[in-house]
Write a protein that holds these residues in place. Structure first.
Motif, PDB file in Angstrom:
ATOM      1  N   ASN A  98       0.801  -1.232   0.000  1.00 30.90           N
ATOM      2  CA  ASN A  98       0.000   0.000   0.000  1.00 30.90           C
ATOM      3  C   ASN A  98       0.831   1.278   0.000  1.00 30.90           C
ATOM      4  OD1 ASN A  98      -2.418  -1.460   0.037  1.00 30.90           O
ATOM      5  ND2 ASN A  98      -2.283  -1.669   2.254  1.00 30.90           N
ATOM      6  N   ARG A  99       2.005   1.207  -0.592  1.00 38.75           N
ATOM      7  CA  ARG A  99       2.900   2.373  -0.642  1.00 38.75           C
ATOM      8  C   ARG A  99       3.192   2.930   0.748  1.00 38.75           C
ATOM      9  NH1 ARG A  99       3.591   4.350  -5.906  1.00 38.75           N
ATOM     10  NH2 ARG A  99       2.206   3.345  -7.390  1.00 38.75           N
ATOM     11  N   ALA A 100       2.979   2.117   1.770  1.00 38.75           N
ATOM     12  CA  ALA A 100       3.146   2.579   3.150  1.00 38.75           C
ATOM     13  C   ALA A 100       4.156   1.764   3.937  1.00 38.75           C
ATOM     14  CB  ALA A 100       1.802   2.545   3.872  1.00 38.75           C
ATOM     15  N   GLU A 101       4.408   0.531   3.502  1.00 33.90           N
ATOM     16  CA  GLU A 101       5.354  -0.334   4.199  1.00 33.90           C
ATOM     17  C   GLU A 101       6.229  -1.037   3.169  1.00 33.90           C
ATOM     18  OE1 GLU A 101       3.874  -2.590   7.852  1.00 33.90           O
ATOM     19  OE2 GLU A 101       2.079  -2.426   6.572  1.00 33.90           O
ATOM     20  N   HIS A 135      11.917  -4.305   8.027  1.00 32.07           N
ATOM     21  CA  HIS A 135      10.662  -3.582   7.860  1.00 32.07           C
ATOM     22  C   HIS A 135      10.904  -2.080   7.911  1.00 32.07           C
ATOM     23  CE1 HIS A 135       6.767  -1.928   9.520  1.00 32.07           C
ATOM     24  NE2 HIS A 135       6.404  -2.477   8.382  1.00 32.07           N
ATOM     25  N   HIS A 136      10.293  -1.380   6.979  1.00 28.59           N
ATOM     26  CA  HIS A 136      10.328   0.085   6.924  1.00 28.59           C
ATOM     27  C   HIS A 136       8.896   0.557   6.732  1.00 28.59           C
ATOM     28  CE1 HIS A 136      14.706  -0.051   6.336  1.00 28.59           C
ATOM     29  NE2 HIS A 136      14.450  -1.102   5.569  1.00 28.59           N
ATOM     30  N   ALA A 137       8.517   1.617   7.430  1.00 25.10           N
ATOM     31  CA  ALA A 137       7.153   2.127   7.322  1.00 25.10           C
ATOM     32  C   ALA A 137       7.175   3.637   7.150  1.00 25.10           C
ATOM     33  CB  ALA A 137       6.344   1.756   8.560  1.00 25.10           C
ATOM     34  N   GLY A 146      12.001   6.045   7.548  1.00 22.83           N
ATOM     35  CA  GLY A 146      11.048   5.064   7.031  1.00 22.83           C
ATOM     36  C   GLY A 146      10.318   5.566   5.803  1.00 22.83           C
ATOM     37  N   SER A 147       9.877   6.813   5.851  1.00 21.61           N
ATOM     38  CA  SER A 147       9.168   7.399   4.710  1.00 21.61           C
ATOM     39  C   SER A 147      10.062   7.454   3.484  1.00 21.61           C
ATOM     40  CB  SER A 147       8.678   8.816   5.045  1.00 21.61           C
ATOM     41  OG  SER A 147       7.692   8.776   6.052  1.00 21.61           O
TER      42      SER A 147
END
Length: 170
Positions: A98-101, A135-137, A146-147
């Motif tokens: 979702n382009r978020a994680e 993991h990157h968020a 993260g972004s």
């Protein structure tokens, strides 16, 4: 797998998206690649590429089936899986949700020996099942680490998808 947890949440009713779209970038095994290669002289071996193709196809079909079942069960309005290939070896694993994680992990290389059609082949291959995923968020703003990571991972994926990747069975 990072992609399977959201699918489980949809099946259990904890997530209710309207649609699911999955895009897979896989190596094109029809031409020689950096890996898999024979240990002796780092030579290409078509049988090893065929083996890699079979593994990739099995995994891609499993993902497609898992996603398509959600639409068949009426848990999502639509579901799609697109596959494109490119001429580079896969040396890492990247999932973007979702382009978020983003989940990222390197494929270590290892020496393996397998029998293919009765012949023994010793080769270098990637190791994917036990890959550690980082993991990157997306953070509260676009300047967080993260972004930036998620944005750059998405930019990389989209650039490969829209330039050097093409449709073909993996």
């Amino acid at each position: 797998m990072p992609w399977s947890n959201p699918l489980y949440k949809v099946r259990s009713g904890r997530l209710a998206p309207e649609f699911i779209a999955v895009r897979l970038l896989l190596p094109d095994t029809s031409a020689p690649m950096a890996v898999p290669v024979l240990v002796d002289g780092l030579q290409d071996e078509a049988a090893l590429r065929e083996r890699a193709r079979d593994i990739a196809l099995t995994n891609a079909k499993g993902i497609a089936h898992s996603v398509e079942v959600l639409a068949e069960l009426g848990l999502v309005q639509s579901a799609s899986v697109e596959v494109k290939v490119h001429r580079a070896s896969s040396l890492f694993k990247l999932y973007i949700l979702n382009r978020a994680e983003a989940f990222f992990g390197f494929y270590p290389l290892r020496e393996r020996t397998v029998a293919i059609s009765g012949d023994s082949h010793t080769f270098f291959d990637v190791t994917g099942k036990d890959t550690t995923l980082f993991h990157h968020a997306m953070g509260p703003d676009g300047s967080s680490l993260g972004s930036q990571y998620v944005q750059q991972a998405q930019t990389w994926f989209d650039s490969v998808w829209s330039t050097i990747a093409y449709e073909r069975q993996p």
